[in-house]
Design an enzyme around this catalytic site. Structure first.
Site, mmCIF file in Angstrom:
data_model
loop_
_atom_site.group_PDB
_atom_site.id
_atom_site.type_symbol
_atom_site.label_atom_id
_atom_site.label_comp_id
_atom_site.label_asym_id
_atom_site.label_seq_id
_atom_site.Cartn_x
_atom_site.Cartn_y
_atom_site.Cartn_z
ATOM 1 N N PHE A 109 0.826 -1.218 0.000
ATOM 2 C CA PHE A 109 0.000 0.000 0.000
ATOM 3 C C PHE A 109 0.862 1.270 0.000
ATOM 4 O O PHE A 109 1.815 1.387 0.775
ATOM 5 C CB PHE A 109 -0.893 -0.025 1.246
ATOM 6 C CG PHE A 109 -1.869 1.092 1.357
ATOM 7 C CD1 PHE A 109 -3.089 1.047 0.702
ATOM 8 C CD2 PHE A 109 -1.579 2.208 2.135
ATOM 9 C CE1 PHE A 109 -4.001 2.091 0.819
ATOM 10 C CE2 PHE A 109 -2.483 3.251 2.260
ATOM 11 C CZ PHE A 109 -3.691 3.196 1.595
ATOM 12 N N ASN A 216 -4.272 2.111 10.270
ATOM 13 C CA ASN A 216 -4.974 2.539 9.059
ATOM 14 C C ASN A 216 -5.308 1.219 8.366
ATOM 15 O O ASN A 216 -4.581 0.775 7.496
ATOM 16 C CB ASN A 216 -4.057 3.411 8.206
ATOM 17 C CG ASN A 216 -4.636 3.658 6.819
ATOM 18 O OD1 ASN A 216 -5.836 3.565 6.621
ATOM 19 N ND2 ASN A 216 -3.768 3.961 5.861
ATOM 20 N N PRO A 217 -6.396 0.575 8.788
ATOM 21 C CA PRO A 217 -6.693 -0.776 8.294
ATOM 22 C C PRO A 217 -7.369 -0.725 6.928
ATOM 23 O O PRO A 217 -7.757 0.356 6.473
ATOM 24 C CB PRO A 217 -7.680 -1.291 9.349
ATOM 25 C CG PRO A 217 -8.413 -0.055 9.767
ATOM 26 C CD PRO A 217 -7.437 1.089 9.679
HETATM 27 C C1 LIG Z 1 -4.447 0.596 4.219
HETATM 28 S S1 LIG Z 1 -3.005 -0.342 4.386
HETATM 29 C C2 LIG Z 1 -2.068 0.684 5.512
HETATM 30 C C3 LIG Z 1 -0.586 0.520 5.415
HETATM 31 C C4 LIG Z 1 0.225 1.564 6.212
HETATM 32 N N1 LIG Z 1 -0.095 1.503 7.600
HETATM 33 C C5 LIG Z 1 -0.068 2.944 5.672
HETATM 34 O O1 LIG Z 1 -0.862 3.695 6.280
HETATM 35 O O2 LIG Z 1 0.505 3.315 4.644
HETATM 36 C C6 LIG Z 1 -3.558 -1.684 5.393
HETATM 37 C C7 LIG Z 1 -2.494 -2.710 5.752
HETATM 38 O O3 LIG Z 1 -3.126 -3.683 6.592
HETATM 39 C C8 LIG Z 1 -2.684 -4.963 6.249
HETATM 40 N N2 LIG Z 1 -3.714 -5.941 6.654
HETATM 41 C C9 LIG Z 1 -4.879 -6.224 6.022
HETATM 42 N N3 LIG Z 1 -5.552 -7.172 6.690
HETATM 43 C C10 LIG Z 1 -4.815 -7.480 7.783
HETATM 44 C C11 LIG Z 1 -4.965 -8.414 8.835
HETATM 45 N N4 LIG Z 1 -6.042 -9.204 8.910
HETATM 46 N N5 LIG Z 1 -3.991 -8.510 9.780
HETATM 47 C C12 LIG Z 1 -2.892 -7.710 9.699
HETATM 48 N N6 LIG Z 1 -2.686 -6.810 8.712
HETATM 49 C C13 LIG Z 1 -3.632 -6.688 7.766
HETATM 50 C C14 LIG Z 1 -2.459 -4.908 4.743
HETATM 51 O O4 LIG Z 1 -1.571 -5.922 4.320
HETATM 52 C C15 LIG Z 1 -1.924 -3.483 4.577
HETATM 53 O O5 LIG Z 1 -0.518 -3.450 4.630
#
Ligand SMILES: C[S@@+](CC[C@H](N)C(=O)[O-])C[C@H]1O[C@@H](n2cnc3c(N)ncnc32)[C@H](O)[C@@H]1O
Length: 316
Positions: A109, A216-217
């Protein structure tokens, strides 16, 4: 100038003298012709990158004279990548987030400006809670660290902070570690390949307790995924974006985990979709007696995008 190489890429012109400014204009026109979004910015970022300038100082490159053969070849190589609709951040393999320069690699991302606002909000809130105290250590968990943008910004700004960062994507975990090493912030950071939906026990045993949790999920509703730009859909990890039917499939387990992981009055800071704050508030008030919904904050465009929660103290 635009002869096509065998693989469809645009071939660099031989024996052509071109200044940086001309190259910017030429590529901006070419991108426009091919329907590439933000044509001028894309061109400016690529040429600044090739010339080794910081992405912001476009005016400096206007002073540059003719590009060398190598520079011209590289501009044409990266321009051709952008023509495939690859986001410019992946094309130049770097991006600035607050005061950090981060490596970027697909499909991890790409950090967005709203998330800079989330980090600012947390730093401000911590200052209000802790005053200017620099003595007590702080521990934080970031769920879904991606390229490491949030965790590394917090580590850079708070010298007493230790961060546990996790992500379900191996590529994201590796990129966060690589960025931490490049920035010299690796000593106060633990990065784990863990899934907040499936690995709650492992998270509790590795990261417990923390003073605050930030995330930031993925929060888009699945039905909205198809409205995304080709750049995003074609290149970024969908599991970083798609939050399921109601956009809460990762947020719910984060909330459940928070009440177990946080120290008393520890806080949760979330970036969410504008429709989420009232739903999250109701969820907490009805189903999570250990947490308190403190407030909703808006982003710079005045949309309600950030939630602040707190773990209740023993006195409630
Ligand atoms: C919107 S991105 C945010 C990335 C970073 N924190 C940013 O703001 O640039 C969401 C992140 O959550 C991770 N993610 C999604 N589902 C997840 C889960 N069930 N457990 C852990 N991480 C998860 C994704 O792989 C991704 O890297």
């Amino acid at each position: 100038l635009w002869s096509n190489a065998a693989d469809g890429a645009v071939a660099p012109p031989a024996d052509c003298r071109i200044t940086a400014e001309q190259a910017i204009r030429l590529w901006a026109q070419h991108f426009t012709l091919h329907g590439i979004s933000e044509p001028l910015l894309s061109s400016q970022y690529i040429i600044s990158h090739v010339l080794g300038e910081k992405t912001v100082s476009f005016s400096l490159i206007m002073l540059r004279d003719t590009l060398t053969d190598r520079e011209r070849e590289r501009v044409w190589e990266l321009g051709s990548k952008r023509l495939t609709r690859m986001p410019v951040q992946y094309v130049i393999e770097e991006w600035d987030f607050r005061d950090l320069n981060l490596k970027m690699r697909p499909p991890v991302f790409i950090p967005r400006p709203e998330t800079e606002e989330l980090v600012n909000l947390v730093l401000e809130d911590l200052r209000l809670i802790r005053g200017e105290s620099h003595t007590t250590d702080l521990r934080c968990l970031e769920v879904g660290c991606g390229s490491g943008a949030i965790s590394l910004s917090l580590l850079r700004s708070i010298p007493q902070l230790r961060v546990f960062a996790l992500d379900q994507s191996q590529t994201a975990v590796c990129l966060t570690m690589e960025n931490a090493n490049r920035l010299g912030l690796q000593d106060r950071l633990d990065v784990h390949l863990l899934d907040v939906i499936k690995d709650a026990d492992a998270i509790l045993s590795k990261c417990n307790p923390v003073d605050f949790l930030i995330s930031n999920p993925p929060y888009l509703l699945s039905q909205d995924m198809e409205t995304l730009q080709t750049e995003i859909l074609g290149f970024e990890d969908h599991s970083a974006l798609d939050g399921g039917l109601d956009g809460l499939s990762v947020i719910r387990p984060i909330l459940a985990l928070s009440s177990k992981l946080l120290t008393q009055r520890g806080r949760v800071y979330l970036e969410v979709a504008p429709c989420h704050p009232p739903i999250i508030q109701q969820l907490i008030e009805e189903m999570m007696p250990g947490l308190l919904y403190l407030e909703t904050r808006c982003d710079l465009t005045n949309r309600p995008r950030f939630c602040i929660l707190q773990k209740k103290g023993e006195d409630g």
